[in-house]
Design a protein around this motif. Structure first.
Motif, PDB file in Angstrom:
ATOM      1  N   LEU A 278       5.072  -9.394 -11.749  1.00 27.68           N
ATOM      2  CA  LEU A 278       3.821 -10.142 -11.719  1.00 27.68           C
ATOM      3  C   LEU A 278       3.923 -11.404 -12.563  1.00 27.68           C
ATOM      4  O   LEU A 278       3.490 -12.493 -12.144  1.00 27.68           O
ATOM      5  N   ARG A 317       5.892  -6.001  -4.678  1.00 27.75           N
ATOM      6  CA  ARG A 317       4.480  -6.309  -4.448  1.00 27.75           C
ATOM      7  C   ARG A 317       3.875  -7.135  -5.585  1.00 27.75           C
ATOM      8  O   ARG A 317       3.202  -8.148  -5.331  1.00 27.75           O
ATOM      9  N   PRO A 318       4.064  -6.758  -6.867  1.00 25.48           N
ATOM     10  CA  PRO A 318       3.530  -7.606  -7.942  1.00 25.48           C
ATOM     11  C   PRO A 318       4.088  -9.029  -7.920  1.00 25.48           C
ATOM     12  O   PRO A 318       3.378  -9.975  -8.272  1.00 25.48           O
ATOM     13  N   VAL A 321       2.051 -10.855  -5.326  1.00 28.99           N
ATOM     14  CA  VAL A 321       0.684 -11.048  -5.818  1.00 28.99           C
ATOM     15  C   VAL A 321       0.645 -12.146  -6.877  1.00 28.99           C
ATOM     16  O   VAL A 321      -0.217 -13.045  -6.849  1.00 28.99           O
ATOM     17  N   ALA A 325      -1.231 -15.712  -6.398  1.00 30.25           N
ATOM     18  CA  ALA A 325      -2.323 -15.997  -7.331  1.00 30.25           C
ATOM     19  C   ALA A 325      -2.051 -17.269  -8.124  1.00 30.25           C
ATOM     20  O   ALA A 325      -2.930 -18.137  -8.263  1.00 30.25           O
TER      21      ALA A 325
END
Length: 730
Positions: A278, A317-318, A321, A325
């Motif tokens: 992330l 996935r992170p 994202v 973002a």
């Protein structure tokens, strides 16, 4: 070197750390700390600047609070032990680079190139606290002035934008870099602003060293960092108010966090992998606060995320994202505050966005199809993964990368790159061709020589070594991918942790190679050097230096295992010479250069000559290009320019200027004509006005070469004449 990962509990108590642990922490977390600080400032600016809230009493406490959060988060970045001398060596190299760039910083504030635009942008939001820039249209007689085709509020890098019945002035570039550099203004005015790029370039070197440590090792990171700081484009970018040093910091730190995420997932530490993934995505996306080209790295990251997803890596996935973002956050201030600029670069921006969308949709489709067909193999898939094809794919992929390198290097032999001859950049190039005795070819971009540009600064051997590494990595990628595929149609993919581990270098290699390819193929910048070479600063030159260092490390490690100690010493000595001598020789002629000297004082002299009711009209083309925003920002006075088709026609000039100065006089102000050339001053005299020369500066600027490496400076005369134009209105 030990590869044990330090946990926060083991590394928080600094007095108990060994030198190896502390060195590893500095290399692992120093760059992310600096990048987090820049990101916090950029995010705050995106929220506060549009509303006039960029004020030190509000911003500084918020920056401190945001940075405290960054410090807390950075504690969780894994740090391996490193030789205790490596971090001090990297810090010394980065500090020396930053200190030298600060001592030799440029003073580019009279707007001639992008650095001047960034400097004036910084000064405006630092002192006026927000955007847009007011046009003071009422000082020119109100909206009636806009109907005059000769009246112009816009100037290079500062757009005239309609706002209801009036207009505003909007600066060209993205908000991030001026926001960060404005902290320097609040500390020491222009002296603070002009050294901020040097400070962040030094921090970027720390981020680069952290990435090199993760991929090659701490010892080799020292050599890579030394090679990078010696490259002339890195020094030139650090001396002027460009966005590239901050962009380099964000990109290298994002790549380093991606390495950490992949490594943590490989080791089964899924929570850390998700958090680091992330963070890496956010860093890549938020680089768009500082540089539009950050979309390129974001686009190239999506296939990497798809590969991670196909191997069920917890960071996949992170990573997506965070990337989406961060990009979404960066897009908002870009569209809100820099829409005219985005329009001017739409010819390159739209294909970049389209390419990112295509890559994203393709990556998503591949992942979805692969998951639905998991455990199944089509006839075509079976045919392409037979033992014969498994042996061929690495060679085919490596051959493709090598062929691309040969194609790029050989372009001068079979290609002449051109653009629209009506483009403003084409006219600049044509003028330089005449000055330098080159064949006049309006529209030529010289992009076919872009790989040669890099070789000027790094030397051809480094480029060849770097391309060899990319070729090797292409083959290694194919071998790794094939090793994780089922060997029979009915067989599931291997499930052992060792066979499913993703190479930690995969993401940085894909992003670096893709960025190099796209940038070298079409740099998208006016090809006068050294100005054009800053396009290679955020990704291209650092990636090539890193790859060349990897080649040296690989050869040295083979020498250590198979050859004698003498051979190892020879390999290391050769690596040091190849990586340090060519960059040093290219940079040495301009190492002590300091350009645009005296421009701050020149602008202050102009302000001192203006009165409270003065309204400035720039007369000749050079005055119209360089001075309107200087007058607004430095002097806090209204400024515009006049379009003149033939400056030698005195009567036509008088007829053009008269309505403009009449409206200024009618508004209760004193019109002042500003000329920046002797031709413009002659027109003032021909109009029967008395001019006063307030600036007579002999300054300098970097050379402007099209076909050779810059190795000196060029004379730059800065002259300003002012004249009371009240008489013209009568």
């Amino acid at each position: 070197m030990s590869q044990r990962t330090s946990t926060p509990a083991a590394t928080d108590s600094l007095p108990g750390l060994r030198g190896e642990q502390l060195s590893g922490i500095v290399l692992a977390r120093g760059g992310p700390l600096a990048a987090g600080f820049a990101a916090v400032v950029g995010l705050l600016a995106a929220v506060l600047v549009p509303f006039g809230g960029w004020r030190p009493w509000l911003v500084l406490p918020l920056v401190i609070a945001g940075f405290a959060a960054v410090v807390w988060l950075v504690r969780w970045i894994p740090a391996s032990q490193a030789p205790r001398w490596t971090a001090p060596a990297v810090l010394a190299i980065a500090t020396g680079h930053g200190l030298w760039a600060a001592l030799t910083h440029a003073e580019h504030v009279v707007l001639r190139r992008d650095a001047g635009s960034y400097a004036l942008y910084t000064q405006w939001i630092s002192t006026r606290h927000g955007l847009p820039i007011p046009s003071w249209l009422e000082a020119f007689g109100g909206s009636e002035a806009l109907a005059d085709p000769a009246f112009r509020l816009a100037s290079p890098a500062y757009y005239q934008v309609a706002n209801g019945s009036g207009v505003d002035i909007v600066p060209q570039f993205l908000l991030g870099a001026p926001a960060v550099y404005s902290l320097g203004w609040w500390v020491n005015g222009w002296g603070g602003v002009l050294v901020m790029p040097a400070i962040f370039s030094a921090l970027a070197m720390l981020g680069f060293a952290g990435l090199a440590t993760r991929l090659i090792g701490a010892r080799w990171a020292v050599l890579a960092t030394a090679s990078l700081v010696l490259a002339q484009p890195m020094l030139q970018a650090a001396r002027s108010t460009y966005s590239e040093p901050i962009a380099l910091l964000l990109v290298t730190v994002a790549a380093a966090l991606l390495v950490d995420a992949v490594k943590s997932g490989n080791e089964g530490v899924e929570k850390a992998a998700r958090m680091l993934g992330l963070s890496a995505g956010l860093a890549f996306g938020l680089a768009g606060l500082f540089r539009v080209d950050g979309l390129r790295e974001v686009s190239l990251l999506l296939p990497v995320a798809a590969v991670l997803a196909l191997r069920k890596h917890p960071a996949s996935r992170p990573l997506v994202v965070g990337t989406l973002a961060g990009t979404a956050v960066a897009v908002v201030p870009a569209v809100w505050l820099s829409r005219p600029y985005l329009g001017t670069i739409s010819a390159s921006l739209i294909p970049l966005i389209a390419g990112g969308v295509v890559l994203g949709l393709f990556s998503l489709a591949v992942v979805q199809i692969a998951r639905r067909r998991e455990g199944k193999t089509s006839a075509l898939g079976t045919a392409l993964t037979t033992d014969a094809w498994r042996a061929r794919w690495p060679w085919l992929l490596a051959g493709a990368v090598a062929l691309i390198g040969v194609g790029l290097a050989s372009r001068p032999l079979w290609m002449v790159a051109r653009q629209d001859p009506n483009d403003p950049g084409a006219k600049v190039v044509a003028g330089l061709q005449l000055e330098q005795g080159l064949t006049l070819d309006v529209g030529r971009t010289y992009y076919e020589y872009s790989l040669n540009w890099i070789s000027w600064y790094l030397g051809p051997l480094m480029i060849v070594a770097a391309w060899a590494v990319f070729t090797f990595l292409a083959a290694a990628t194919a071998r790794w991918w094939l090793a994780t595929l089922p060997t029979r149609p009915t067989e599931a993919s291997p499930t052992s942790s060792s066979s499913r581990e993703v190479p930690v270098w995969l993401g940085p290699a894909v992003i670096a190679f893709g960025s190099i390819l796209l940038t070298v193929y079409r740099p998208g910048i006016t090809p006068d050097h050294p100005w054009a070479d800053r396009r290679m600063v955020p990704v291209v030159i650092p990636a090539l230096v890193l790859a060349a260092t990897a080649a040296a490390a690989w050869i040295a490690r083979r020498a250590l295992r198979r050859w004698t100690a003498t051979a190892l010493t020879g390999v290391i000595a050769a690596a040091v010479v190849i990586m340090l001598v060519p960059p040093a020789l290219a940079t040495l002629p301009i190492a002590g250069q300091r350009t645009e000297k005296g421009q701050v004082a020149a602008a202050e002299k102009v302000c001192a000559a203006l009165g409270e009711k003065d309204v400035v009209v720039a007369l000749d083309n050079r005055a119209a290009n360089e001075w309107p925003q200087v007058i607004r920002g430095f002097c806090d006075r209204p400024a515009a320019s006049v379009r003149i088709t033939d400056i030698d026609d005195t009567q036509a000039v008088a007829d053009t200027v008269r309505p403009i100065v009449q409206r200024i006089t009618a508004a209760g102000n004193r019109p002042v004509l500003l000329a920046a050339t002797e031709q413009g001053e002659a027109v003032i005299t021909a109009l029967g006005l008395t001019s006063r020369q307030v600036v007579d500066l002999v300054s300098n600027e970097p050379q402007r070469y099209l076909t050779r490496v810059p190795d000196g400076e060029a004379r730059l005369d800065v002259d300003v004449w002012l004249a009371d134009a009240s008489e013209v209105s009568r």
